[in-house]
Motif scaffolding. Structure first.
Motif, PDB file in Angstrom:
ATOM      1  N   LEU A 127       0.994  -1.764  -0.336  1.00  0.00           N
ATOM      2  CA  LEU A 127       0.301  -0.065  -0.081  1.00  0.00           C
ATOM      3  C   LEU A 127       0.960   1.434  -0.434  1.00  0.00           C
ATOM      4  O   LEU A 127       1.560   1.160   0.684  1.00  0.00           O
ATOM      5  CB  LEU A 127      -0.760  -0.541   1.057  1.00  0.00           C
ATOM      6  CG  LEU A 127      -1.608   1.398   1.306  1.00  0.00           C
ATOM      7  CD1 LEU A 127      -2.691   1.548   0.097  1.00  0.00           C
ATOM      8  CD2 LEU A 127      -2.004   1.370   3.250  1.00  0.00           C
ATOM      9  N   VAL A 128       1.033   1.776  -1.265  1.00  0.00           N
ATOM     10  CA  VAL A 128       1.684   3.132  -0.718  1.00  0.00           C
ATOM     11  C   VAL A 128       1.073   4.918  -1.112  1.00  0.00           C
ATOM     12  O   VAL A 128      -0.600   4.338  -1.128  1.00  0.00           O
ATOM     13  CB  VAL A 128       1.932   3.718  -2.669  1.00  0.00           C
ATOM     14  CG1 VAL A 128       2.625   5.467  -2.417  1.00  0.00           C
ATOM     15  CG2 VAL A 128       2.919   2.009  -3.239  1.00  0.00           C
ATOM     16  N   ALA A 129       1.113   5.445   0.709  1.00  0.00           N
ATOM     17  CA  ALA A 129      -0.306   5.712   0.992  1.00  0.00           C
ATOM     18  C   ALA A 129      -0.122   6.915   0.770  1.00  0.00           C
ATOM     19  O   ALA A 129       1.317   7.937   1.256  1.00  0.00           O
ATOM     20  CB  ALA A 129       0.090   5.335   2.560  1.00  0.00           C
ATOM     21  N   VAL A 130      -0.910   8.278  -0.055  1.00  0.00           N
ATOM     22  CA  VAL A 130      -0.360   9.726  -0.261  1.00  0.00           C
ATOM     23  C   VAL A 130      -0.919  10.369   0.201  1.00  0.00           C
ATOM     24  O   VAL A 130      -1.434  11.894   0.161  1.00  0.00           O
ATOM     25  CB  VAL A 130      -0.446   9.894  -1.451  1.00  0.00           C
ATOM     26  CG1 VAL A 130       0.938   8.622  -2.575  1.00  0.00           C
ATOM     27  CG2 VAL A 130      -1.280   8.843  -2.051  1.00  0.00           C
ATOM     28  N   ASP A 131      -2.820   9.992   1.025  1.00  0.00           N
ATOM     29  CA  ASP A 131      -3.560  10.516   1.742  1.00  0.00           C
ATOM     30  C   ASP A 131      -3.137  11.141   3.044  1.00  0.00           C
ATOM     31  O   ASP A 131      -2.808  10.653   4.092  1.00  0.00           O
ATOM     32  CB  ASP A 131      -4.814  10.588   1.669  1.00  0.00           C
ATOM     33  CG  ASP A 131      -5.357  11.092   1.918  1.00  0.00           C
ATOM     34  OD1 ASP A 131      -5.536  12.373   2.741  1.00  0.00           O
ATOM     35  OD2 ASP A 131      -7.202  10.562   2.190  1.00  0.00           O
ATOM     36  N   PRO A 132      -2.550  12.695   3.244  1.00  0.00           N
ATOM     37  CA  PRO A 132      -1.797  12.584   4.757  1.00  0.00           C
ATOM     38  C   PRO A 132      -3.075  12.867   5.734  1.00  0.00           C
ATOM     39  O   PRO A 132      -2.897  12.947   6.866  1.00  0.00           O
ATOM     40  CB  PRO A 132      -1.972  14.306   4.049  1.00  0.00           C
ATOM     41  CG  PRO A 132      -1.255  14.456   2.486  1.00  0.00           C
ATOM     42  CD  PRO A 132      -2.739  13.456   1.824  1.00  0.00           C
ATOM     43  N   ALA A 133      -4.556  13.018   5.211  1.00  0.00           N
ATOM     44  CA  ALA A 133      -5.345  12.466   6.455  1.00  0.00           C
ATOM     45  C   ALA A 133      -6.139  11.253   6.967  1.00  0.00           C
ATOM     46  O   ALA A 133      -5.828  11.238   8.226  1.00  0.00           O
ATOM     47  CB  ALA A 133      -6.860  13.587   5.839  1.00  0.00           C
ATOM     48  N   ALA A 134      -5.722  10.680   6.040  1.00  0.00           N
ATOM     49  CA  ALA A 134      -5.674   9.432   6.316  1.00  0.00           C
ATOM     50  C   ALA A 134      -6.729   8.542   7.316  1.00  0.00           C
ATOM     51  O   ALA A 134      -6.836   8.269   7.819  1.00  0.00           O
ATOM     52  CB  ALA A 134      -4.666   8.578   7.147  1.00  0.00           C
ATOM     53  N   PRO A 135      -8.909   8.962   6.037  1.00  0.00           N
ATOM     54  CA  PRO A 135      -9.609   8.529   6.346  1.00  0.00           C
ATOM     55  C   PRO A 135     -10.070   7.165   6.442  1.00  0.00           C
ATOM     56  O   PRO A 135      -9.304   6.947   5.517  1.00  0.00           O
ATOM     57  CB  PRO A 135     -10.486   9.639   6.825  1.00  0.00           C
ATOM     58  CG  PRO A 135     -10.338  10.263   5.157  1.00  0.00           C
ATOM     59  CD  PRO A 135      -8.777  10.155   4.912  1.00  0.00           C
ATOM     60  N   PRO A 136     -11.057   6.469   7.193  1.00  0.00           N
ATOM     61  CA  PRO A 136     -11.422   5.072   6.710  1.00  0.00           C
ATOM     62  C   PRO A 136     -11.320   5.106   5.282  1.00  0.00           C
ATOM     63  O   PRO A 136     -12.305   6.297   4.703  1.00  0.00           O
ATOM     64  CB  PRO A 136     -12.410   5.080   7.929  1.00  0.00           C
ATOM     65  CG  PRO A 136     -12.161   5.320   9.313  1.00  0.00           C
ATOM     66  CD  PRO A 136     -11.815   6.962   8.738  1.00  0.00           C
ATOM     67  N   TYR A 137     -11.307   4.184   4.872  1.00  0.00           N
ATOM     68  CA  TYR A 137     -11.750   3.420   2.912  1.00  0.00           C
ATOM     69  C   TYR A 137     -13.375   4.397   2.723  1.00  0.00           C
ATOM     70  O   TYR A 137     -14.297   2.932   3.669  1.00  0.00           O
ATOM     71  CB  TYR A 137     -11.252   2.836   2.174  1.00  0.00           C
ATOM     72  CG  TYR A 137      -9.496   3.197   2.449  1.00  0.00           C
ATOM     73  CD1 TYR A 137      -8.744   4.229   1.859  1.00  0.00           C
ATOM     74  CD2 TYR A 137      -8.701   2.378   2.506  1.00  0.00           C
ATOM     75  CE1 TYR A 137      -7.712   4.847   1.332  1.00  0.00           C
ATOM     76  CE2 TYR A 137      -7.178   1.463   2.354  1.00  0.00           C
ATOM     77  CZ  TYR A 137      -6.676   2.621   2.095  1.00  0.00           C
ATOM     78  OH  TYR A 137      -5.598   3.490   1.932  1.00  0.00           O
ATOM     79  N   CYS A 265      -4.920   9.048  -5.727  1.00  0.00           N
ATOM     80  CA  CYS A 265      -4.931   8.174  -3.975  1.00  0.00           C
ATOM     81  C   CYS A 265      -3.496   7.515  -3.601  1.00  0.00           C
ATOM     82  O   CYS A 265      -3.613   6.785  -4.082  1.00  0.00           O
ATOM     83  CB  CYS A 265      -6.398   8.015  -4.442  1.00  0.00           C
ATOM     84  SG  CYS A 265      -6.723   6.173  -5.014  1.00  0.00           S
ATOM     85  N   ASP A 266      -4.401   6.741  -2.264  1.00  0.00           N
ATOM     86  CA  ASP A 266      -3.653   5.625  -2.102  1.00  0.00           C
ATOM     87  C   ASP A 266      -3.758   4.877  -3.027  1.00  0.00           C
ATOM     88  O   ASP A 266      -4.663   4.268  -3.856  1.00  0.00           O
ATOM     89  CB  ASP A 266      -3.893   4.840  -0.731  1.00  0.00           C
ATOM     90  CG  ASP A 266      -3.780   6.617   0.375  1.00  0.00           C
ATOM     91  OD1 ASP A 266      -3.483   7.284   0.026  1.00  0.00           O
ATOM     92  OD2 ASP A 266      -3.741   5.826   2.242  1.00  0.00           O
ATOM     93  N   LEU A 267      -2.853   3.541  -2.840  1.00  0.00           N
ATOM     94  CA  LEU A 267      -2.070   2.571  -3.966  1.00  0.00           C
ATOM     95  C   LEU A 267      -2.280   1.600  -3.751  1.00  0.00           C
ATOM     96  O   LEU A 267      -1.207   1.036  -3.062  1.00  0.00           O
ATOM     97  CB  LEU A 267      -1.495   3.368  -5.390  1.00  0.00           C
ATOM     98  CG  LEU A 267      -1.220   2.730  -6.571  1.00  0.00           C
ATOM     99  CD1 LEU A 267      -2.311   2.590  -6.932  1.00  0.00           C
ATOM    100  CD2 LEU A 267       0.374   2.978  -7.499  1.00  0.00           C
ATOM    101  N   LEU A 268      -2.787   0.330  -4.151  1.00  0.00           N
ATOM    102  CA  LEU A 268      -2.604  -0.497  -3.895  1.00  0.00           C
ATOM    103  C   LEU A 268      -2.338  -1.823  -4.469  1.00  0.00           C
ATOM    104  O   LEU A 268      -2.744  -1.886  -5.735  1.00  0.00           O
ATOM    105  CB  LEU A 268      -3.627  -2.006  -2.753  1.00  0.00           C
ATOM    106  CG  LEU A 268      -3.715  -2.766  -2.196  1.00  0.00           C
ATOM    107  CD1 LEU A 268      -2.769  -2.668  -1.069  1.00  0.00           C
ATOM    108  CD2 LEU A 268      -4.607  -3.502  -1.779  1.00  0.00           C
ATOM    109  N   VAL A 269      -1.234  -2.201  -4.402  1.00  0.00           N
ATOM    110  CA  VAL A 269      -0.290  -3.100  -5.619  1.00  0.00           C
ATOM    111  C   VAL A 269      -0.423  -4.352  -5.068  1.00  0.00           C
ATOM    112  O   VAL A 269       0.030  -4.733  -4.156  1.00  0.00           O
ATOM    113  CB  VAL A 269       0.961  -2.443  -6.089  1.00  0.00           C
ATOM    114  CG1 VAL A 269       1.603  -3.010  -6.805  1.00  0.00           C
ATOM    115  CG2 VAL A 269       0.555  -0.582  -6.493  1.00  0.00           C
ATOM    116  N   MET A 270      -0.814  -5.629  -5.592  1.00  0.00           N
ATOM    117  CA  MET A 270       0.121  -6.766  -5.362  1.00  0.00           C
ATOM    118  C   MET A 270       0.189  -7.501  -6.903  1.00  0.00           C
ATOM    119  O   MET A 270      -0.052  -7.397  -8.491  1.00  0.00           O
ATOM    120  CB  MET A 270      -1.637  -7.433  -5.508  1.00  0.00           C
ATOM    121  CG  MET A 270      -1.523  -8.674  -4.915  1.00  0.00           C
ATOM    122  SD  MET A 270      -1.279  -9.048  -2.948  1.00  0.00           S
ATOM    123  CE  MET A 270      -0.119 -10.690  -2.986  1.00  0.00           C
TER     124      MET A 270
END
Length: 271
Positions: A127-137, A265-270
């Motif tokens: 998970l590459v996180a870029v949202d500074p607020a980090a609220p629940p998705y 936005c946050d990016l999830l890579v698998m």
């Protein structure tokens, strides 16, 4: 469901953003959280103590007000940070790796970076996180293309969403825009294949109070995905690490590279 989340932290502002997301998810999922800092060269005992103190202060400040019970801080030293992170993942039974977005240069400068090495070799979701607020998705978008890694991305994104969230799976039949409607029979056939495929994928997901929807489009993959991002405004985009026609599954696909360079936005890579 993630039970052990690993955050790779290097005291950068981008890593602090990722730490906030890792803490949010650890609280939501009631998961263990490990903060791992890797020093690429052997520091003196005094510098090592300062590094530990800095990481302890960072961790304590971000944990305030969050219900995370099981937290660990680890410091490692070695010339190859990516290899040490991968080694810890294999030994620590981690389920999710959280990284900050450090890439700000064109793709040639990205080649061989720690982030790319992890994305190419990591056996767990990244998970590459870029949202500074980090609220629940609340909203997630998954790009589906019949590849095993795209299916794994769907399954990895599903448990990260809290009850009431929305997940939309989008499949794009890749054709040039000027030919998108040239063959309606082919489009109908491909859509029927996708409907059966996504039905099977959804049935395999564990039951959760998450709203699931799916869509099928014909056109240029990037343009269709950009339109979906604009209209749905997801907080999480999940992608397979390579395209389904990639010759080498260890190489990042062009679509994944593009969004790593310019994360919407946050990016999830698998992989």
């Amino acid at each position: 469901m993630a039970k052990h989340i690993l955050i790779a932290h290097d005291l950068s502002p981008e890593a602090d953003i990722a730490l906030r997301r890792a803490i949010q998810l650890a609280g939501q999922l009631r998961a263990r959280l490990t903060l791992l800092h890797v020093a690429s060269s052997q520091p003196s005992p005094a510098l090592l103590a300062r590094l530990r103190s800095a990481e302890e202060q960072t961790l304590a400040s971000h944990l305030q007000g969050h219900p995370v019970q099981d937290v660990q801080l680890r410091l490692e030293v070695g010339p190859h940070p990516a290899e040490l992170i991968l080694q810890y993942i294999s030994l620590g039974n981690c389920d999710l790796l959280v990284l900050g977005s450090h890439h700000r240069q064109p793709s040639p400068g990205f080649a061989g970076s720690v982030q790319e090495r992890l994305l190419e070799a990591c056996p767990i979701p990244v998970l590459v996180a870029v949202d500074p607020a980090a609220p629940p998705y609340e909203r997630a978008l998954v790009a589906i293309d019949f590849s095993p890694c795209a299916s794994r991305a769907l399954r990895a994104a599903w448990p990260l969403l809290p009850p009431g969230a929305q997940l939309h799976a989008l499949h794009v039949q890749e054709v040039a825009g000027i030919h998108a409607e040239d063959n309606p029979d082919e489009r109908a056939f491909q859509q029927s294949l996708f409907e059966r495929f996504i039905g099977s994928e959804f049935t395999a997901l564990p039951p959760r109070a998450v709203q699931f929807s799916h869509g099928f489009q014909s056109g240029e993959r990037h343009d269709c995905l950009e339109a979906a991002l604009a209209s749905r405004r997801p907080q999480l985009l999940a992608l397979g690490g390579h395209s389904r026609d990639a010759l080498n599954e260890r190489l990042l696909g062009s679509l994944t590279r593009h969004y790593l360079d310019n994360p919407p936005c946050d990016l999830l890579v698998m992989r």
